[in-house]
Design an enzyme around this catalytic site. Structure first.
Site, mmCIF file in Angstrom:
data_model
loop_
_atom_site.group_PDB
_atom_site.id
_atom_site.type_symbol
_atom_site.label_atom_id
_atom_site.label_comp_id
_atom_site.label_asym_id
_atom_site.label_seq_id
_atom_site.Cartn_x
_atom_site.Cartn_y
_atom_site.Cartn_z
ATOM 1 N N GLU A 255 0.836 -1.198 0.000
ATOM 2 C CA GLU A 255 0.000 0.000 0.000
ATOM 3 C C GLU A 255 0.869 1.245 0.000
ATOM 4 O O GLU A 255 1.953 1.237 0.580
ATOM 5 C CB GLU A 255 -0.876 0.046 1.260
ATOM 6 C CG GLU A 255 -1.675 -1.214 1.517
ATOM 7 C CD GLU A 255 -2.448 -1.162 2.832
ATOM 8 O OE1 GLU A 255 -2.575 -0.073 3.415
ATOM 9 O OE2 GLU A 255 -2.909 -2.222 3.264
ATOM 10 N N GLU B 34 -10.165 5.120 3.113
ATOM 11 C CA GLU B 34 -10.514 4.181 4.179
ATOM 12 C C GLU B 34 -10.480 4.932 5.505
ATOM 13 O O GLU B 34 -9.614 5.777 5.712
ATOM 14 C CB GLU B 34 -9.484 3.040 4.221
ATOM 15 C CG GLU B 34 -9.702 2.088 5.387
ATOM 16 C CD GLU B 34 -8.628 1.006 5.510
ATOM 17 O OE1 GLU B 34 -7.705 0.983 4.677
ATOM 18 O OE2 GLU B 34 -8.722 0.213 6.450
#
Ligand code: NAG
Ligand code: NAG
Ligand code: NAG
Ligand code: NAG
Ligand code: NAG
Length: 390
Positions: free
Chosen positions: A192, A302
């Site tokens: 990520e 998120e």
């Protein structure tokens, strides 16, 4: 005999020297490991250590004991919008306090009450379109309390990139976080990169550059930044977990930065770039599935919602505004969204799947209007708690 003027003169010189020492980062620790070449103090709480690149902590990972550092990737994906490095010349705040010499890498020193278990608590997508085909833990214990607004593609990929709008979302409590990022995944392996606000991880609520990895579906391996060994850092300019000098303001100037991840064609390492600068790479040997290729790429926001007040959190995603309230200068955006396909060509994503786990709290809207000038993109985000989001 010193005259008064002389005295003042010498006091001034001495003061400027001490000041210089502080900001240019004289040795602060008493015992300094030989691998730390220089230490830079950034304002009150933050310290950057410049490590000798050949003595960086990651090289003590058991799988990297014979590792030969790759100083630059051997190849670049064709057609990647590499000249598109954002609306401003990006810097990180610590640059104002000193530079790491060539041959060293900046490592932000861990904050005092840093919690190492945090790196394991990052649980991925709740409602994956591929869930029935994936057996890894990450998809089994689907993350309660994590909410997403994302777009996702499946296939075989060698990389991904996006230009992401920088904001400073408010997090309601100490251990909630808000990120805007890219996920590159295959089976239990994930890499990520993006930006995040996490008081628990960083000790403050600034918007910081981050990377993260796992090779067992977030069970026990991997971490953010250089909290654990694995990522081989190359850049002397970009520090992991460091903040940006500027973020966007509502109805005001917009800041963004280009993030990318791609697999090197000769050694197979996964290189991370920020604003076109090669930050470093995850060695191929760390992974089983990602050592071949990625099968899923996800872009978006998120947050974590721990409902500490018995209702939905007011932790914001992106700018804290819904795409339905307005586009540019109101809601946060991703643009120049691209994947790198099996032929190592950068392409717009196709057959995307949109994931919005709680549309009353956070939204996502594909940006069809600006496709020509800003590439493929979308607006996303929201305020969390509101009349509809309880
Ligand atoms: C100093 O660096 C060596 C490797 O370069 C490492 O093994 C050792 O643990 C380090 N010591 C401290 C106190 O950080
Ligand atoms: C490193 O090299 C030694 C000697 O060639 C070998 O025995 C060992 O397995 C290697 N370790 C790794 C992790 O490749
Ligand atoms: C997942 O499995 C189903 C059948 O079980 C299949 O139809 C589908 O194509 C698979 N999806 C992927 C992404 O492999
Ligand atoms: C970045 O961090 C410094 C403290 O190290 C702070 O003074 C500055 O305001 C931060 N910048 C932004 C844009 O948040
Ligand atoms: C946005 O900025 C313009 C010009 O600075 C101002 O006239 C307008 O009232 C602002 N709108 C909002 C919603 O703040």
């Amino acid at each position: 005999m010193l005259t008064f003027i002389d005295l003042v003169f010498w006091i001034l010189i001495l003061m400027s020297l001490t000041h210089e020492e502080l900001i240019q980062g004289k040795i602060i620790q008493n015992v300094v490991n030989k691998s730390i070449i220089k230490t830079i103090k950034v304002e009150t709480d933050e310290i950057i250590d410049c490590y000798d690149i050949y003595r960086q902590p990651s090289l003590s990972h058991p799988l990297l004991c014979n590792h030969t550092i790759q100083m630059a990737p051997s190849s670049h994906p064709k057609g990647m919008k590499s000249d598109n490095f954002g609306t401003y010349q990006l810097t990180q705040t610590w640059h104002n306090y000193g530079i790491c010499p060539e041959g060293t890498i900046p490592i932000r020193r861990k904050v005092k009450n840093y919690d190492p278990t945090l790196s394991r608590k990052h649980i991925p997508l709740k409602f994956s379109p591929y869930k029935t085909n994936v057996t890894s833990q990450d998809d089994v214990d689907r993350g309660h309390g994590h909410e997403y607004t994302t777009i996702e593609v499946g296939g075989n990929f060698l990389g991904a990139q996006a230009k992401i709008n920088l904001w400073q979302p408010v997090t309601e409590i100490y251990d909630e976080m808000s990120t805007s990022q890219i996920w590159v995944k295959a089976g239990p392996d994930t890499i990520e990169t993006g930006w995040q606000v996490s008081r628990k991880l960083h000790g403050d609520d600034y918007t910081r550059f981050f990377i993260s990895w796992t090779n067992d579906g977030y069970k026990s391996s991997g971490c953010y930044d250089l909290i654990c060994d694995g990522f081989v850092h190359i850049s002397s300019i970009i520090g992991l977990g460091c903040n940006f000098t500027e973020v966007s303001t509502f109805n005001g100037s917009q800041k963004d930065a280009t993030f990318s991840i791609h697999k090197d064609q000769s050694r197979g390492h996964w290189w991370v770039q920020l604003q076109g600068i090669f930050v470093g790479y995850y060695p191929s040997i760390l992974f089983t599935e990602l050592s071949k290729r990625a099968t899923r790429v996800i872009w978006g926001g998120e947050i974590t919602n721990w409902k500490s007040k018995g209702r939905h959190t007011s932790t914001q995603m992106g700018s804290g505004h819904f795409p339905s309230e307005g586009g540019l200068e109101t809601s946060s955006y991703f643009n120049w969204v691209q994947v790198v396909n099996e032929n190592f060509m950068a392409k717009d994503p196709e057959n995307i799947v949109i994931q919005v786990t709680n549309p009353d709290c956070y939204g996502l809207k594909i940006d069809d209007d600006k496709y020509g000038t800003n590439g493929y993109g979308f607006y996303y985000g929201g305020p969390g708690y509101n009349d509809k989001c309880q």
